[in-house]
Write a protein that holds these residues in place. Structure first.
Motif, PDB file in Angstrom:
ATOM      1  N   UNK A  48       0.844  -1.204   0.000  1.00 56.58           N
ATOM      2  CA  UNK A  48       0.000   0.000   0.000  1.00 56.58           C
ATOM      3  C   UNK A  48       0.879   1.254   0.000  1.00 56.58           C
ATOM      4  N   UNK A  49       0.468   2.290  -0.728  1.00 53.98           N
ATOM      5  CA  UNK A  49       1.263   3.526  -0.730  1.00 53.98           C
ATOM      6  C   UNK A  49       1.209   4.204   0.635  1.00 53.98           C
ATOM      7  N   UNK A  50       2.333   4.761   1.039  1.00 52.46           N
ATOM      8  CA  UNK A  50       2.424   5.502   2.300  1.00 52.46           C
ATOM      9  C   UNK A  50       3.253   6.757   2.042  1.00 52.46           C
ATOM     10  N   UNK A  51       3.175   7.708   2.938  1.00 51.72           N
ATOM     11  CA  UNK A  51       3.978   8.921   2.805  1.00 51.72           C
ATOM     12  C   UNK A  51       5.452   8.542   2.682  1.00 51.72           C
ATOM     13  N   UNK A  52       6.117   9.072   1.671  1.00 55.83           N
ATOM     14  CA  UNK A  52       7.523   8.767   1.440  1.00 55.83           C
ATOM     15  C   UNK A  52       7.758   7.570   0.543  1.00 55.83           C
ATOM     16  N   UNK A  53       6.706   6.811   0.237  1.00 62.84           N
ATOM     17  CA  UNK A  53       6.826   5.664  -0.674  1.00 62.84           C
ATOM     18  C   UNK A  53       5.513   5.505  -1.452  1.00 62.84           C
ATOM     19  N   UNK A  54       5.322   6.417  -2.391  1.00 62.94           N
ATOM     20  CA  UNK A  54       4.127   6.386  -3.231  1.00 62.94           C
ATOM     21  C   UNK A  54       4.560   6.496  -4.685  1.00 62.94           C
ATOM     22  N   UNK A  55       4.105   5.554  -5.461  1.00 61.74           N
ATOM     23  CA  UNK A  55       4.428   5.526  -6.885  1.00 61.74           C
ATOM     24  C   UNK A  55       3.140   5.435  -7.678  1.00 61.74           C
ATOM     25  N   UNK A  56       3.195   5.886  -8.925  1.00 62.26           N
ATOM     26  CA  UNK A  56       2.043   5.801  -9.816  1.00 62.26           C
ATOM     27  C   UNK A  56       2.498   5.167 -11.125  1.00 62.26           C
ATOM     28  N   UNK A  57       1.767   4.160 -11.566  1.00 60.70           N
ATOM     29  CA  UNK A  57       2.029   3.509 -12.849  1.00 60.70           C
ATOM     30  C   UNK A  57       0.902   3.902 -13.798  1.00 60.70           C
ATOM     31  N   UNK A  58       1.255   4.223 -15.029  1.00 66.11           N
ATOM     32  CA  UNK A  58       0.284   4.658 -16.022  1.00 66.11           C
ATOM     33  C   UNK A  58       0.376   3.789 -17.266  1.00 66.11           C
ATOM     34  N   UNK A  59      -0.752   3.547 -17.882  1.00 63.38           N
ATOM     35  CA  UNK A  59      -0.807   2.910 -19.191  1.00 63.38           C
ATOM     36  C   UNK A  59      -1.698   3.771 -20.073  1.00 63.38           C
ATOM     37  N   UNK A  60      -1.116   4.327 -21.126  1.00 68.45           N
ATOM     38  CA  UNK A  60      -1.883   5.074 -22.118  1.00 68.45           C
ATOM     39  C   UNK A  60      -2.233   4.138 -23.256  1.00 68.45           C
ATOM     40  N   UNK A  61      -3.403   4.325 -23.829  1.00 64.60           N
ATOM     41  CA  UNK A  61      -3.859   3.459 -24.913  1.00 64.60           C
ATOM     42  C   UNK A  61      -4.393   4.304 -26.066  1.00 64.60           C
ATOM     43  N   UNK A  62      -4.738   3.621 -27.129  1.00 67.85           N
ATOM     44  CA  UNK A  62      -5.380   4.284 -28.264  1.00 67.85           C
ATOM     45  C   UNK A  62      -4.443   5.165 -29.062  1.00 67.85           C
ATOM     46  N   UNK A  63      -4.993   6.276 -29.555  1.00 70.85           N
ATOM     47  CA  UNK A  63      -4.257   7.174 -30.444  1.00 70.85           C
ATOM     48  C   UNK A  63      -3.029   7.768 -29.762  1.00 70.85           C
ATOM     49  N   UNK A  64      -3.144   8.124 -28.497  1.00 69.59           N
ATOM     50  CA  UNK A  64      -1.990   8.685 -27.784  1.00 69.59           C
ATOM     51  C   UNK A  64      -0.837   7.687 -27.754  1.00 69.59           C
ATOM     52  N   UNK A  65      -1.152   6.429 -27.474  1.00 70.37           N
ATOM     53  CA  UNK A  65      -0.109   5.391 -27.438  1.00 70.37           C
ATOM     54  C   UNK A  65       0.484   5.180 -28.826  1.00 70.37           C
ATOM     55  N   UNK A  66      -0.350   5.164 -29.845  1.00 73.29           N
ATOM     56  CA  UNK A  66       0.162   4.994 -31.213  1.00 73.29           C
ATOM     57  C   UNK A  66       1.087   6.151 -31.585  1.00 73.29           C
ATOM     58  N   UNK A  67       0.698   7.382 -31.261  1.00 78.80           N
ATOM     59  CA  UNK A  67       1.534   8.542 -31.573  1.00 78.80           C
ATOM     60  C   UNK A  67       2.864   8.480 -30.834  1.00 78.80           C
ATOM     61  N   UNK A  68       2.840   8.057 -29.561  1.00 77.69           N
ATOM     62  CA  UNK A  68       4.084   7.925 -28.800  1.00 77.69           C
ATOM     63  C   UNK A  68       4.949   6.805 -29.373  1.00 77.69           C
ATOM     64  N   UNK A  69       4.334   5.671 -29.706  1.00 79.28           N
ATOM     65  CA  UNK A  69       5.045   4.543 -30.304  1.00 79.28           C
ATOM     66  C   UNK A  69       5.775   5.001 -31.567  1.00 79.28           C
ATOM     67  N   UNK A  70       5.075   5.726 -32.421  1.00 80.90           N
ATOM     68  CA  UNK A  70       5.672   6.198 -33.673  1.00 80.90           C
ATOM     69  C   UNK A  70       6.785   7.211 -33.432  1.00 80.90           C
ATOM     70  N   UNK A  71       6.680   7.992 -32.375  1.00 77.97           N
ATOM     71  CA  UNK A  71       7.672   9.031 -32.111  1.00 77.97           C
ATOM     72  C   UNK A  71       8.971   8.492 -31.521  1.00 77.97           C
TER      73      UNK A  71
END
Length: 137
Positions: A48-71
């Motif tokens: 579980x996230x706690x103060x001093x140890x909090x991370x966020x993982x993101x997954x983008x999909x669709x057109x944004x992911x395709x544009x990033x993949x191409x770039x």
């Protein structure tokens, strides 16, 4: 005289072409789809996230992911045993393409430090995920 007119004409045409080229691209904010997860610890051994140890993982999909993949190309060589899976990677950003799932990009941030880290809400890079079931397509 003719040379001066030709030079003036060339400068004018060059300026018009430059203006047209810059007018084609526009800085536009676009919506995107994706998901995120908050956690503490390390990926695979999350806590579980706690103060001093909090991370966020993101997954983008669709057109944004395709544009990033191409770039960020080119594809990594021999990244996956299945040759139809394409993977492009830069530092802590990973963008695979699965024929069944489409494009997605994974990245993360350590919110305690603000630093970019590897992060993922997806299945392993080389395996198909449940993307078509969870709306990623």
């Amino acid at each position: 005289m003719l040379r001066r007119m030709l030079a003036l004409f060339a400068v004018t045409v060059s300026m018009l072409l430059a203006q047209h080229a810059s007018a084609v691209w526009q800085y536009v904010h676009k919506d995107f789809s994706g998901r995120y997860a908050m956690y503490g610890g390390y990926p695979g051994e999350t806590t579980p996230p706690v103060a001093g140890d909090t991370k966020a993982a993101f997954t983008l999909t669709g057109t944004a992911a395709r544009d990033m993949f191409n770039a960020i190309g080119p594809d990594l060589k021999d990244a996956c045993p299945d040759s139809s899976v394409r993977v492009r990677n830069r530092e802590t950003l990973s963008c695979p393409y699965h024929p069944a799932d489409g494009y997605y990009c994974d990245f993360g941030f350590d919110l305690s430090t603000g630093l970019s880290i590897a992060g993922s809400t997806s299945a392993a890079i080389c395996t198909a995920s449940t993307a078509s079931k969870d709306g990623r397509k």
